[in-house]
Design a protein around this motif. Structure first.
Motif, PDB file in Angstrom:
ATOM      1  N   MET A   1       0.839  -1.196   0.000  1.00 33.65           N
ATOM      2  CA  MET A   1       0.000   0.000   0.000  1.00 33.65           C
ATOM      3  C   MET A   1       0.876   1.249   0.000  1.00 33.65           C
ATOM      4  O   MET A   1       1.896   1.286   0.643  1.00 33.65           O
ATOM      5  N   VAL A   3       0.542   5.122   0.917  1.00 33.49           N
ATOM      6  CA  VAL A   3      -0.280   6.240   1.385  1.00 33.49           C
ATOM      7  C   VAL A   3       0.251   7.460   0.671  1.00 33.49           C
ATOM      8  O   VAL A   3       1.437   7.717   0.667  1.00 33.49           O
ATOM      9  N   PHE A 101     -16.800   0.566  -3.608  1.00 40.21           N
ATOM     10  CA  PHE A 101     -17.724   1.166  -2.639  1.00 40.21           C
ATOM     11  C   PHE A 101     -17.451   2.656  -2.537  1.00 40.21           C
ATOM     12  O   PHE A 101     -16.418   3.145  -3.013  1.00 40.21           O
ATOM     13  N   MET A 120      -7.906   4.549  -2.821  1.00 37.45           N
ATOM     14  CA  MET A 120      -8.820   4.943  -1.746  1.00 37.45           C
ATOM     15  C   MET A 120      -8.835   6.461  -1.780  1.00 37.45           C
ATOM     16  O   MET A 120      -7.754   7.089  -1.664  1.00 37.45           O
ATOM     17  N   PHE A 141      -7.628  -3.681   2.505  1.00 40.27           N
ATOM     18  CA  PHE A 141      -8.339  -2.425   2.772  1.00 40.27           C
ATOM     19  C   PHE A 141      -9.795  -2.736   3.100  1.00 40.27           C
ATOM     20  O   PHE A 141     -10.256  -3.867   2.927  1.00 40.27           O
ATOM     21  N   GLY A 142     -10.505  -1.710   3.569  1.00 41.29           N
ATOM     22  CA  GLY A 142     -11.929  -1.889   3.877  1.00 41.29           C
ATOM     23  C   GLY A 142     -12.160  -2.474   5.257  1.00 41.29           C
ATOM     24  O   GLY A 142     -13.239  -2.979   5.572  1.00 41.29           O
ATOM     25  N   GLU A 143     -11.123  -2.400   6.124  1.00 41.80           N
ATOM     26  CA  GLU A 143     -11.224  -3.034   7.449  1.00 41.80           C
ATOM     27  C   GLU A 143     -11.775  -2.092   8.513  1.00 41.80           C
ATOM     28  O   GLU A 143     -12.203  -2.528   9.569  1.00 41.80           O
ATOM     29  N   PRO A 145     -14.484  -0.167   9.179  1.00 39.19           N
ATOM     30  CA  PRO A 145     -15.813  -0.325   9.809  1.00 39.19           C
ATOM     31  C   PRO A 145     -15.955  -1.621  10.616  1.00 39.19           C
ATOM     32  O   PRO A 145     -16.839  -1.716  11.470  1.00 39.19           O
ATOM     33  N   ARG A 152     -18.173   3.418   5.469  1.00 29.80           N
ATOM     34  CA  ARG A 152     -16.908   3.487   4.731  1.00 29.80           C
ATOM     35  C   ARG A 152     -16.298   4.882   4.867  1.00 29.80           C
ATOM     36  O   ARG A 152     -16.998   5.891   4.720  1.00 29.80           O
ATOM     37  N   SER A 153     -14.989   4.918   5.097  1.00 29.46           N
ATOM     38  CA  SER A 153     -14.327   6.207   5.321  1.00 29.46           C
ATOM     39  C   SER A 153     -13.866   6.854   4.023  1.00 29.46           C
ATOM     40  O   SER A 153     -13.456   8.009   4.022  1.00 29.46           O
ATOM     41  N   ARG A 193      -0.175   2.494   9.131  1.00 25.66           N
ATOM     42  CA  ARG A 193      -0.955   3.512   8.404  1.00 25.66           C
ATOM     43  C   ARG A 193      -0.723   4.887   9.025  1.00 25.66           C
ATOM     44  O   ARG A 193      -0.580   5.870   8.312  1.00 25.66           O
ATOM     45  N   MET A 197       0.726   8.154   7.263  1.00 30.83           N
ATOM     46  CA  MET A 197      -0.006   9.423   7.236  1.00 30.83           C
ATOM     47  C   MET A 197       0.842  10.549   7.825  1.00 30.83           C
ATOM     48  O   MET A 197       0.787  11.674   7.353  1.00 30.83           O
TER      49      MET A 197
HETATM   50  P1  CMP Z   1     -12.966   1.634   4.913  1.00 29.73           P
HETATM   51  O1  CMP Z   1     -13.324   2.774   5.791  1.00 29.73           O
HETATM   52  O2  CMP Z   1     -13.794   0.432   4.941  1.00 29.73           O
HETATM   53  O3  CMP Z   1     -12.961   2.134   3.389  1.00 29.73           O
HETATM   54  C1  CMP Z   1     -11.913   2.943   2.909  1.00 29.73           C
HETATM   55  C2  CMP Z   1     -10.634   2.262   3.236  1.00 29.73           C
HETATM   56  O4  CMP Z   1      -9.489   2.985   2.855  1.00 29.73           O
HETATM   57  C3  CMP Z   1     -10.505   2.116   4.749  1.00 29.73           C
HETATM   58  O5  CMP Z   1     -11.460   1.204   5.197  1.00 29.73           O
HETATM   59  C4  CMP Z   1      -9.061   1.723   4.863  1.00 29.73           C
HETATM   60  O6  CMP Z   1      -8.865   0.372   4.535  1.00 29.73           O
HETATM   61  C5  CMP Z   1      -8.460   2.579   3.738  1.00 29.73           C
HETATM   62  N1  CMP Z   1      -7.901   3.814   4.285  1.00 29.73           N
HETATM   63  C6  CMP Z   1      -8.558   4.855   4.818  1.00 29.73           C
HETATM   64  N2  CMP Z   1      -7.712   5.816   5.208  1.00 29.73           N
HETATM   65  C7  CMP Z   1      -6.493   5.368   4.900  1.00 29.73           C
HETATM   66  C8  CMP Z   1      -5.198   5.897   5.052  1.00 29.73           C
HETATM   67  N3  CMP Z   1      -5.002   7.071   5.592  1.00 29.73           N
HETATM   68  N4  CMP Z   1      -4.162   5.138   4.646  1.00 29.73           N
HETATM   69  C9  CMP Z   1      -4.355   3.937   4.081  1.00 29.73           C
HETATM   70  N5  CMP Z   1      -5.555   3.396   3.909  1.00 29.73           N
HETATM   71  C10 CMP Z   1      -6.600   4.089   4.317  1.00 29.73           C
END
Ligand code: CMP
Length: 280
Positions: A1, A3, A101, A120, A141-143, A145, A152-153, A193, A197
């Motif tokens: 990944m 960022v 999504f 993302m 990813f997508g973990e 929630p 979803r963020s 992560r 960031m």
């Molecule tokens: P989710 O909120 O399900 O959907 C968007 C996804 O993006 C989130 O889960 C994480 O897996 C990924 N994600 C969100 N913010 C970041 C970040 N700052 N860095 C890497 N991955 C992210």
């Protein structure tokens, strides 16, 4: 990944040297066109059932067990636990630009990239876009929630033809309840992560657009001198957190300085040392 970017408003931290840079065009990622449904190509088959179900046409679509166990978050699962995940998982195929999504969607699954690449990203109310991360083969990813029970963020969109393994939250939640020590792997993922960031935040504060562009190009090149940009210039701008015009201007200056050569999407690094210096 990878960022890749942090987007701040015109008066935010990122605007110190780049005032106005955040007013970039809507990239295709930010476009809110109706989404075609992702194509479910196959349901997972537990290893014990593989022999009877295996067929040359479907082998490539089966849930790749070895990929799942190579993911850090699943690396401490025992064989029965992996079997359970494989049984519940399925492979989904996505076309380029297909949205898996959207930010705000209800969530029940996480994903691991089998091949291809996904972004993302988040879009602002006026369709400016920030690419938060690029997900490549083996990335999860997508973990989020699964842990905070929220929506979803960010949006998840395929930047090229891609396949992902979809793993439902429920068996994983059961697993973490019964063996909470497995959560260390999750903490490690989230800490990584946060570190990435922090780096992205520091880049936004300390590097100008040219510096951030140089850094992203070097990241996308890896150790190759000649490489194809796997994304559009709009998407690159979304990663850099600047307008396409400003990013193009930075690239043109690198070309003028003979640090870089460009033909369409193919780039050749001519002076890695100079680009690296510029990215610091
Ligand atoms: P989710 O909120 O399900 O959907 C968007 C996804 O993006 C989130 O889960 C994480 O897996 C990924 N994600 C969100 N913010 C970041 C970040 N700052 N860095 C890497 N991955 C992210």
């Amino acid at each position: 990944m990878r960022v890749v970017g942090v987007l701040f408003g015109a008066d935010g931290i990122g605007s110190r040297r780049d005032r106005g840079d955040t007013m970039f065009h809507v990239s295709p990622i930010g476009h809110r066109a109706p989404d075609p449904d992702p194509t479910v190509t196959n349901f997972a088959v537990a290893p014990s059932r593989l022999a009877s179900r295996r067929h040359p046409d479907t082998i490539g679509r089966m849930v790749p067990r070895e990929l799942l166990v190579s993911v850090e978050m699943f690396s401490s699962l025992n064989s029965d636990e992996v079997d359970r995940l494989v049984e519940e998982a399925r492979v989904i195929s996505l076309e380029r630009n297909q949205v898996l999504f959207r930010e705000g969607d209800e969530a029940h699954n996480l994903y691991v990239v089998v091949n291809g690449r996904l972004a993302m990203s988040r879009a602002s109310f006026d369709k400016r876009e920030s690419v938060l991360a690029l997900m490549e083969p083996g990335d999860l990813f997508g973990e989020m929630p699964m842990f905070d029970h929220r929506a979803r963020s960010a949006d998840a969109k395929a930047l090229e033809t891609s396949r992902v393994v979809e793993v439902p939250y429920e068996p994983l939640r059961d697993l973490y309840h019964s063996r909470p020590e497995l959560l260390w792997e999750v903490v490690s993922l989230l800490a990584n992560r946060l570190r990435s960031m922090d780096d992205a935040l520091a880049d936004t504060m300390f590097l100008d657009v040219a510096g951030r562009t140089a850094k992203r190009l070097l990241e996308l090149a890896g150790d190759k001198d000649s490489f194809q940009l796997p994304i559009t210039q709009e998407e690159l701008a979304g990663m850099v957190g600047a307008s396409r015009e400003r990013v193009n201007k930075a690239i043109s200056s690198f070309i003028r300085l003979h640090w870089l050569e460009q033909t369409d999407r193919t780039y050749r690094i001519l002076d890695r040392a100079a680009l690296t210096q510029r990215s610091r």
